[in-house]
Design an enzyme around this catalytic site. Structure first.
Site, PDB file in Angstrom:
ATOM      1  N   LYS A  42      13.199  -2.235  10.420  1.00 31.58           N
ATOM      2  CA  LYS A  42      14.579  -1.914  10.003  1.00 31.58           C
ATOM      3  C   LYS A  42      15.620  -2.443  10.985  1.00 31.58           C
ATOM      4  O   LYS A  42      15.412  -2.414  12.207  1.00 31.58           O
ATOM      5  CB  LYS A  42      14.732  -0.385   9.868  1.00 31.58           C
ATOM      6  CG  LYS A  42      13.630   0.241   9.058  1.00 31.58           C
ATOM      7  CD  LYS A  42      13.782   1.727   8.834  1.00 31.58           C
ATOM      8  CE  LYS A  42      12.474   2.298   8.300  1.00 31.58           C
ATOM      9  NZ  LYS A  42      11.515   2.679   9.362  1.00 31.58           N
ATOM     10  N   GLY A  48       3.764   6.248   9.639  1.00 31.43           N
ATOM     11  CA  GLY A  48       5.113   6.339  10.198  1.00 31.43           C
ATOM     12  C   GLY A  48       5.041   6.233  11.710  1.00 31.43           C
ATOM     13  O   GLY A  48       4.080   6.718  12.327  1.00 31.43           O
ATOM     14  N   LEU A  88       0.490   4.276   0.904  1.00 27.47           N
ATOM     15  CA  LEU A  88       0.481   5.160   2.086  1.00 27.47           C
ATOM     16  C   LEU A  88       0.563   4.315   3.352  1.00 27.47           C
ATOM     17  O   LEU A  88      -0.200   3.353   3.518  1.00 27.47           O
ATOM     18  CB  LEU A  88      -0.825   5.972   2.091  1.00 27.47           C
ATOM     19  CG  LEU A  88      -1.087   6.857   3.299  1.00 27.47           C
ATOM     20  CD1 LEU A  88      -0.057   7.981   3.403  1.00 27.47           C
ATOM     21  CD2 LEU A  88      -2.480   7.483   3.201  1.00 27.47           C
ATOM     22  N   GLY A  89       1.516   4.656   4.202  1.00 27.17           N
ATOM     23  CA  GLY A  89       1.672   3.914   5.451  1.00 27.17           C
ATOM     24  C   GLY A  89       1.723   4.866   6.640  1.00 27.17           C
ATOM     25  O   GLY A  89       1.909   6.083   6.479  1.00 27.17           O
ATOM     26  N   PRO A 125       0.849  -1.211   0.000  1.00 26.37           N
ATOM     27  CA  PRO A 125       0.000   0.000   0.000  1.00 26.37           C
ATOM     28  C   PRO A 125       0.878   1.253   0.000  1.00 26.37           C
ATOM     29  O   PRO A 125       1.835   1.347   0.776  1.00 26.37           O
ATOM     30  CB  PRO A 125      -0.788  -0.142   1.306  1.00 26.37           C
ATOM     31  CG  PRO A 125      -0.761  -1.609   1.616  1.00 26.37           C
ATOM     32  CD  PRO A 125       0.560  -2.107   1.112  1.00 26.37           C
ATOM     33  N   ASP A 183       4.946   1.447   9.150  1.00 21.13           N
ATOM     34  CA  ASP A 183       6.405   1.492   9.031  1.00 21.13           C
ATOM     35  C   ASP A 183       7.031   1.555  10.424  1.00 21.13           C
ATOM     36  O   ASP A 183       6.765   2.488  11.185  1.00 21.13           O
ATOM     37  CB  ASP A 183       6.834   2.719   8.221  1.00 21.13           C
ATOM     38  CG  ASP A 183       8.332   2.726   8.017  1.00 21.13           C
ATOM     39  OD1 ASP A 183       8.797   2.031   7.099  1.00 21.13           O
ATOM     40  OD2 ASP A 183       9.047   3.380   8.802  1.00 21.13           O
TER      41      ASP A 183
END
Ligand code: A2P
Length: 318
Positions: free
Chosen positions: A77, A18, A15-16, A13, A43
């Site tokens: 990450k 943050g 748009l995520g 998608p 994210d």
């Protein structure tokens, strides 16, 4: 929602939500508000210190049947202190445990910067490991092993220059599919965009609203505000939307994923509704004029006496 396609037919998608700077006490509600507003992409990162709370919210949403795991895209990450090849899957397992998941959709090397295993943040030059001693190519082998073990569906990087991406493309067996970088009208990175398009690498735009809630030490006194920029405000007024929505829509129009951070229910919804507005070519041309190559996240924290990292070799810019 509009998506970015991957080679194996997965779709991210565009748009995520943050979660950098979202405090543990706030992010739990933020994730719930976001999913209820329609977000299907979150994210995350280990270093944000809030993955357990993100995980608690996701687990409850899944259990209540408000959304399924298959319908969510979760990115996280690898932190800089786990760059040795064998440390990478271990770091990912810790993140998965915190998030309450058995697989990530996307795992990224957070920075092309290596720290000694026990150092979360460097205090002195000797806390770093140089990229000569621990090359990105070695860390990437650990990332590839995450895919091979089924811990991550896709792998990529963050804060990488074109030069570092090009070098990684040469040495990797599994190619990086994403570079998450700071991208907004003041830092448009058109060369990066062109390089990534040519090489089938997607881009995610971080700090799309200018990250005004950054810690003080990361802020400059004279920094310019994106949300209060005259051109952005005029385009917002013309389109009967907010400046934040213009900034988010601009990123989407360029075909990049975008991850505005908010912990406020109203603003989370407002940002989501940027999916429904459209910018004219005239609006896009006006925004194109705003590029001043201004970084809000300059990587200053990696530059200190005795560190092998410099602004020049971090961004590969002179
Ligand atoms: P808040 O979390 O209170 O909503 P970025 O995504 O560039 O890092 O920017 C995040 C900052 O922008 C946070 O301070 C966030 O505050 C704020 N923000 C998020 N959405 C909006 C919006 N629609 N309008 C104004 N500020 C916003």
């Amino acid at each position: 929602m509009k998506t970015l396609p991957f080679k194996n037919k997965d779709e991210m998608p565009i748009l995520g939500l943050g979660t950098w700077k979202s405090k543990p006490g706030e992010v739990y509600d933020a994730v719930k508000h976001a999913v209820r507003a329609g977000y299907r992409h979150i994210d995350c990162a280990a270093i944000y210190g809030n993955e357990k709370e993100v995980g608690a919210a996701l687990t409850e949403l899944f259990q209540a049947g408000e959304v399924t795991r298959e319908n969510m895209w979760i990115t996280s990450k690898l932190w800089n202190n786990a760059h040795y090849k064998d440390d990478v899957p271990e770091a990912l397992k810790k993140t998965l445990n915190d998030l309450g998941l058995d697989r990530l959709d996307l795992y990224l090397i957070h920075w092309p910067v290596a720290l000694k295993p026990k150092k979360m943040f460097p205090k002195k030059g000797s806390d770093f490991i140089s990229l000569e001693e621990l090359p990105v190519a070695t860390t990437w082998q650990g990332m590839e092993s995450c895919v091979e073990q089924g811990l991550a569906s896709h792998i990529g990087v963050s804060n990488f220059s074109v030069k570092k991406l090009a070098s990684l493309l040469k040495t990797s067996s599994i190619k990086p599919e994403m570079n998450q970088v700071e991208l907004h009208p003041f830092l448009q990175q058109n060369e990066m965009l062109a390089f990534c398009r040519e090489n089938n690498i997607h881009l995610t735009a971080y700090s799309p609203l200018g990250s005004k809630d950054r810690p003080k030490m990361l802020k400059r006194k004279d920094e310019k505000s994106l949300l209060e920029n005259k051109v952005i405000m005029e385009i917002a007024a013309k389109n009967a939307c907010s400046p934040a929505q213009v900034l988010i829509r601009w990123a989407i129009e360029r075909g990049t994923a975008v991850i505005p951070k908010s912990v406020n229910a109203g603003r989370i919804k407002e940002n989501f509704n940027a999916l429904d507005i459209s910018l004219s070519q005239q609006d896009m041309d006006a925004v194109a004029q705003l590029d001043i190559h201004e970084r809000y996240v300059g990587g200053d924290f990696w530059i200190m006496e005795g560190s092998s990292y410099t602004f020049e070799n971090l961004w590969d810019e002179v």
